[in-house]
Write an enzyme that holds these catalytic residues in place. Sequence first.
Site, mmCIF file in Angstrom:
data_model
loop_
_atom_site.group_PDB
_atom_site.id
_atom_site.type_symbol
_atom_site.label_atom_id
_atom_site.label_comp_id
_atom_site.label_asym_id
_atom_site.label_seq_id
_atom_site.Cartn_x
_atom_site.Cartn_y
_atom_site.Cartn_z
ATOM 1 N N GLU A 236 17.343 -24.329 27.761
ATOM 2 C CA GLU A 236 16.246 -25.287 27.996
ATOM 3 C C GLU A 236 16.115 -26.097 26.715
ATOM 4 O O GLU A 236 15.707 -25.563 25.681
ATOM 5 C CB GLU A 236 14.930 -24.557 28.266
ATOM 6 C CG GLU A 236 14.902 -23.747 29.537
ATOM 7 C CD GLU A 236 14.931 -24.594 30.781
ATOM 8 O OE1 GLU A 236 14.756 -25.819 30.688
ATOM 9 O OE2 GLU A 236 15.169 -24.028 31.856
ATOM 10 N N CYS A 270 8.359 -30.212 25.133
ATOM 11 C CA CYS A 270 9.644 -30.702 25.663
ATOM 12 C C CYS A 270 9.379 -31.696 26.784
ATOM 13 O O CYS A 270 10.175 -32.589 27.034
ATOM 14 C CB CYS A 270 10.474 -29.540 26.166
ATOM 15 S SG CYS A 270 9.540 -28.463 27.256
HETATM 16 P P1 NAD Z 1 15.488 -25.453 17.194
HETATM 17 O O1 NAD Z 1 16.679 -25.699 18.038
HETATM 18 O O2 NAD Z 1 15.518 -25.865 15.793
HETATM 19 O O3 NAD Z 1 15.142 -23.876 17.170
HETATM 20 C C1 NAD Z 1 14.955 -23.136 18.363
HETATM 21 C C2 NAD Z 1 15.262 -21.669 18.100
HETATM 22 O O4 NAD Z 1 16.662 -21.528 17.836
HETATM 23 C C3 NAD Z 1 14.539 -21.090 16.888
HETATM 24 O O5 NAD Z 1 14.164 -19.766 17.179
HETATM 25 C C4 NAD Z 1 15.610 -21.125 15.810
HETATM 26 O O6 NAD Z 1 15.420 -20.183 14.779
HETATM 27 C C5 NAD Z 1 16.847 -20.816 16.619
HETATM 28 N N1 NAD Z 1 18.129 -21.272 16.044
HETATM 29 C C6 NAD Z 1 18.337 -22.322 15.211
HETATM 30 N N2 NAD Z 1 19.665 -22.441 14.953
HETATM 31 C C7 NAD Z 1 20.297 -21.452 15.639
HETATM 32 C C8 NAD Z 1 21.659 -21.065 15.790
HETATM 33 N N3 NAD Z 1 22.659 -21.711 15.192
HETATM 34 N N4 NAD Z 1 21.946 -20.017 16.586
HETATM 35 C C9 NAD Z 1 20.951 -19.350 17.236
HETATM 36 N N5 NAD Z 1 19.648 -19.663 17.118
HETATM 37 C C10 NAD Z 1 19.312 -20.712 16.343
HETATM 38 O O7 NAD Z 1 14.254 -26.102 17.972
HETATM 39 P P2 NAD Z 1 12.743 -26.264 17.457
HETATM 40 O O8 NAD Z 1 12.664 -27.386 16.498
HETATM 41 O O9 NAD Z 1 12.206 -24.933 17.067
HETATM 42 O O10 NAD Z 1 12.003 -26.664 18.803
HETATM 43 C C11 NAD Z 1 11.859 -27.976 19.254
HETATM 44 C C12 NAD Z 1 12.869 -28.280 20.345
HETATM 45 O O11 NAD Z 1 12.706 -27.367 21.436
HETATM 46 C C13 NAD Z 1 12.677 -29.661 20.941
HETATM 47 O O12 NAD Z 1 13.929 -30.272 21.109
HETATM 48 C C14 NAD Z 1 12.040 -29.376 22.313
HETATM 49 O O13 NAD Z 1 12.266 -30.377 23.282
HETATM 50 C C15 NAD Z 1 12.707 -28.089 22.668
HETATM 51 N N6 NAD Z 1 11.959 -27.370 23.676
HETATM 52 C C16 NAD Z 1 12.470 -27.341 24.944
HETATM 53 C C17 NAD Z 1 11.777 -26.711 25.965
HETATM 54 C C18 NAD Z 1 12.329 -26.690 27.367
HETATM 55 O O14 NAD Z 1 11.879 -25.855 28.158
HETATM 56 N N7 NAD Z 1 13.250 -27.563 27.724
HETATM 57 C C19 NAD Z 1 10.551 -26.068 25.698
HETATM 58 C C20 NAD Z 1 10.070 -26.101 24.373
HETATM 59 C C21 NAD Z 1 10.780 -26.757 23.373
#
Ligand code: NAD
Length: 481
Positions: A236, A270
Amino acid sequence: MPTSHELTFENINPADRDDIIGTFPLSSIDDVNLAVSSAKQAYVTWSKMPAPKRGDILRKAGDIFTRRKDELARIMTREMGKPVFETLGDIQEAIDTAYYAATETRRLFGYTAPSEMENKMNLSFRTPIGVCGIITAWNFPIAVPSWKILPALACGNTVVFKPSEDSPHSAQIFAEILEEAGIPKGVFNVIYGDGLAGSALVEHPDVKLIGFTGSTITGKKIAERCGAMNKRCSLEMGGKNAQIVMADANLDLALDGVLWGAFGTAGQRCTATSRLILQADIYDQFINDLITKATNIKLGNGLNESTQMGPVINTKQLDKIKGYVKIAREEGGICVLGGDEEISGECAKGNFYKPTIFIDVTEDMTIFKEEIFGPVLSVSKATSLEHAIELANNCEYGLSSSIFTGNVDAAFRAIRDIEAGITYINAPTIGAEAHMPFGGIKGTGNGHREGGWTAFEIFTEWKTVYVDYSGSLQRAQIDNY
Ligand code: NAD
């Protein structure tokens, strides 16, 4: 879970950077290994427990979430900033999901179908997958983890959860609630930290499935590794959602819709409305009304009852928003509200950014295309319904969408033609309900849907069974034809 070394990170209140909520362990690879090995061991008995008995535990978790709702809402607000009325909604989504998952344990239906042979029966049923790695963002610190964790557990999987480094306290309470509800030891495990801990989880050979919510850039990296390791992976990711307003719409309603969609959670959803597409006839007047209303949005610490919009999550995100506003100006964008205005008083202690509106935004501009994840709204003009839909679809993402119109034909055309996983008619781009499929197409997802019955598709495999009681060898496709 004990950590094998001393590294920690600070959890900081985004509304007041001097308020350090606590320090949390930066889980090491050894910690990840320990968590996965507990989950693998616990799977042996948890997966064999009758599903309705697992459901009883989830129902109890729903009861405890309800009991701790007010306390947990304040913890979440202090940790990630959105006002308490929003964090209460976040927890309610987990409560709804817990009760839904509990009832679903009595309804994990399989299919039976007639056999092409005599004296033979064909059945199929769902089986759990194994240890699931759940990795989430911070903006819905309880709701989004619940969408994944509770159905995963209901289906008989065990879980290792890696919450965002920006919301570890909420994750800790999540774990406390499951423990009190009676989840056996090892069935649910939490590791803390950033992408390093997350990627160790993805890489672990005993983790059979990754459920991820976060940015598209991280999601794509995870998908590549899962592809190479042949793991199931549900993603997601980001959004760049558009609200269309046609001239025949209830314009007051459309105005309230865009204010909530664009500036709720300070634009950090999101499903946030980051593009507003207005039919030309109403363009100028609607913008005037929007500016008047958006000017009055009350910023502040989300723990204060009068606050309508909280801070953004951290200084990195604040800088990212400022960067996009700078680019928008360089590309000729017209900022009619907000945009790096000085923040004074109590708010100066936190990561606050005022509601910001750019008008006359064209398709070639960066703010039309890229996810900002902040309270910045781009407004564009459409000459017709077809043009409005074309603008909405000119986007790499496909999560949510909305149209306000009084014309039933226009509404049905939009339902058919808008490229998004979710379309709202006469409602803003935000407002998912726990029992309906949730997810996006194009750059937002990879074909799975959380929420409702579709979450149970993610967390189960199909087992097909043929029972031949004819007493003779019946060769399918050969003996009958
Ligand atoms: P992010 O991708 O930076 O981090 C998300 C998670 O992934 C965190 O727990 C982070 O520690 C982890 N992570 C980071 N790098 C990783 C890697 N290489 N391998 C495994 N895990 C890793 O996102 P963010 O800034 O925390 O959140 C914002 C984003 O989330 C926005 O793009 C938003 O649209 C999206 N979002 C989507 C939904 C949905 O349902 N589509 C819901 C909420 C947020």
